[in-house]
Design an enzyme around this catalytic site. Structure first.
Site, PDB file in Angstrom:
ATOM      1  N   ASP A   4     -15.069   4.617   3.649  1.00 15.00           N
ATOM      2  CA  ASP A   4     -14.168   3.683   4.327  1.00 15.00           C
ATOM      3  C   ASP A   4     -14.942   2.446   4.791  1.00 15.00           C
ATOM      4  OD1 ASP A   4     -11.779   2.738   5.433  1.00 15.00           O
ATOM      5  OD2 ASP A   4     -11.262   4.672   6.323  1.00 15.00           O
TER       6      ASP A   4
ATOM      7  N   TRP B  42     -13.652  -1.028  -0.615  1.00 16.32           N
ATOM      8  CA  TRP B  42     -14.305  -2.332  -0.676  1.00 16.32           C
ATOM      9  C   TRP B  42     -13.332  -3.507  -0.812  1.00 16.32           C
ATOM     10  CZ3 TRP B  42     -18.864  -2.479  -4.743  1.00 16.32           C
ATOM     11  CH2 TRP B  42     -19.259  -3.794  -5.001  1.00 16.32           C
ATOM     12  N   PRO B  43     -12.473  -3.553  -1.860  1.00 10.69           N
ATOM     13  CA  PRO B  43     -11.617  -4.750  -1.974  1.00 10.69           C
ATOM     14  C   PRO B  43     -10.607  -4.895  -0.840  1.00 10.69           C
ATOM     15  CG  PRO B  43     -11.110  -3.166  -3.728  1.00 10.69           C
ATOM     16  CD  PRO B  43     -12.310  -2.637  -3.012  1.00 10.69           C
TER      17      PRO B  43
ATOM     18  N   ASP C 221      -3.302   1.469   4.107  1.00  8.55           N
ATOM     19  CA  ASP C 221      -2.988   2.899   4.042  1.00  8.55           C
ATOM     20  C   ASP C 221      -1.499   3.118   3.837  1.00  8.55           C
ATOM     21  OD1 ASP C 221      -5.617   3.338   4.692  1.00  8.55           O
ATOM     22  OD2 ASP C 221      -5.201   4.466   6.530  1.00  8.55           O
TER      23      ASP C 221
END
Ligand SMILES: *[C@@H]1O[C@H](CO)[C@@H](O)[C@H](O)[C@H]1NC(C)=O
Ligand SMILES: *[C@@H]1O[C@H](CO)[C@@H](O)[C@H](O)[C@H]1NC(C)=O
Ligand SMILES: *[C@@H]1O[C@H](CO)[C@@H](O)[C@H](O)[C@H]1NC(C)=O
Length: 408
Positions: free
Chosen positions: A156, A189-190, A216
């Protein structure tokens, strides 16, 4: 035919994937987050707190209820498994009350069932829920996970400044590689970069097996819909980067929970297959309806998801509140999904010329169309000049498989 070849040649990602031999088709499994979140209270809620018992029960059911045989093999722990502090040697440790046997013993148990174990950590100073982050400990943590025989790491991006985020994701990828253990590397990451600048997907694909682009998911149609909307609005930037070894990750399947109607569950299953998405269910396998189970284990839909061509689909058009998505498959076949996004009224009919599907080649000169969802049925043989009419429930999807008759 010529058009098809041109398309395939241009569409192949000229982009090297992370070279760990994993995720050649999108990863499938179970992940605790959406359903069990960060429940630490094993006194009050022993059956739903984040504990080794929860994962052992899910492991048992993944085998006994056919999930493993359907392809769901990775049993994954998300945030909130850790003790609040590292041990005296700086290593992460599982919470001793909730995981008395430790992660290594849990991994042994999961492996004894023929499943794989996933774990969670964070590139920054803390996990999103405030447990110890991996910043400054990347090598130690990679080695700890390898020593525990973990098979997947979800990494994360909370509590990480922009200066270190890309560096940290890359470093962890290399640290995992140095352990010599094959570990699927699942990145966010992105998602954490988008608010600042456009991520470099060429680079992300070189370091990660899948990567989250968007927020999420939660147990609601609004959330599923916004994930689809984000994906279609950004498809020119992301679709070509998906392929064997690396995939765009639209987050968990929430099918079998509380928030989605039956039609909306069908939509999630169909569209996650069109998007070549990793399929991590987050639900309670101890309490799941036979209908949701049959949907999640649908062989024909899973076959689309795992199609060896490994190309992600895209939204072809949106008109009159119907979205048409399509995905090229091996053997010149196509998957087509039609979503009725109008949230009022009843089932609506929608017609489309078959010549406009599959980049104009799917039904040239003719094709056989089979409906896979919401129920399987033969639709028939269509000529290039004909048009296809479907009836679609509000927020529901019709998923079709289209095969060129000359190929059959
Ligand atoms: C580590 O990377 C090398 C070079 O890219 C690759 O050949 C090897 O298989 C990788 N090892 C693991 C365990 O992923
Ligand atoms: C972690 O915290 C330290 C001290 O506040 C800070 O210098 C460092 O940049 C932080 N690391 C990340 C990855 O945000
Ligand atoms: C993206 O990363 C690749 C691989 O590291 C690099 O070759 C390329 O120049 C980068 N692109 C941009 C726009 O920075």
């Amino acid at each position: 035919m010529l058009r098809f070849l041109v398309l395939v040649l241009c569409g192949v990602p000229g982009v090297r994937a992370l070279d760990n031999g994993l995720a050649m088709t999108p990863t499938m499994g179970w992940l605790h987050w959406e359903r069990f979140v960060c429940n630490l209270d094993c006194q009050e809620e022993p059956d739903s707190c984040i504990s080794e018992q929860l994962f052992m029960q899910m492991a048992d059911l993944m085998v006994s209820d056919g999930w493993k045989d359907s392809g769901y093999t990775y049993l994954c722990i998300d945030d909130c498994w850790m003790a609040p502090e590292r041990d005296s040697k700086g290593r992460l440790q599982a919470d001793p009350q909730r995981f008395p046997g430790g992660i290594r013993r849990l991994a042994n148990y999961v492996h004894s069932k023929g499943l794989k174990l996933g774990i969670y950590a964070d590139v920054g100073n803390k996990t999103c829920e405030g447990f110890p982050g991996s910043f400054g400990y990347y090598d130690i943590d990679a080695q700890t996970f390898a020593d525990w025989e973990v098979d997947l790491l979800k990494f994360d991006g909370c509590f990480c400044d922009m200066e270190h985020l890309v560096y940290g994701y890359k470093y962890m990828s290399l640290a995992l590689n140095r352990t010599g253990r094959s570990i699927v590397y699942s990145c966010e990451w992105p998602f954490y970069l988008w608010p600042y600048y456009k991520p470099n997907y060429t680079e992300i694909r070189q370091y990660c097996n899948h990567w989250r682009n968007f927020a999420d998911i939660s147990d609601s149609w609004q959330s599923v819909k916004s994930t689809l909307d984000w994906t279609s609005s950004n498809q020119d930037k992301i679709v070509d980067f998906a392929g064997p070894g690396g995939w765009n990750d639209p987050d968990m399947l929430v099918i079998g929970n509380f928030g989605l109607s039956w039609d909306q569950q069908v939509t999630q299953m169909a569209l996650w297959a069109i998007m070549a998405a990793p399929l991590f269910m987050s639900n309670d396998l101890r309490h799941i309806s036979p209908q949701a189970k049959a949907l999640l284990q649908d062989k024909d839909v899973i076959a689309i998801k795992k199609d060896v061509l490994g190309k992600q689909g895209y939204r072809l058009r949106k008109e009159d509140n119907v979205e048409v998505w399509e995905r090229p498959l091996s053997n010149l076949a196509w998957a087509v999904a039609m979503i009725n996004v109008l949230e009022i009224g009843g089932p609506r009919s929608y017609s489309i010329p078959v010549a406009s599907l599959g980049r104009g080649v799917a039904c040239n000169p003719a094709c056989l169309i089979t409906q896979l969802l919401p129920v399987k049925r033969k639709v028939g043989v269509y000529q290039w000049t004909s048009s296809l009419k479907m009836r679609i429930n509000p927020t529901g999807t019709v998923l079709l498989r289209i095969e060129e008759t000359s190929y059959l």
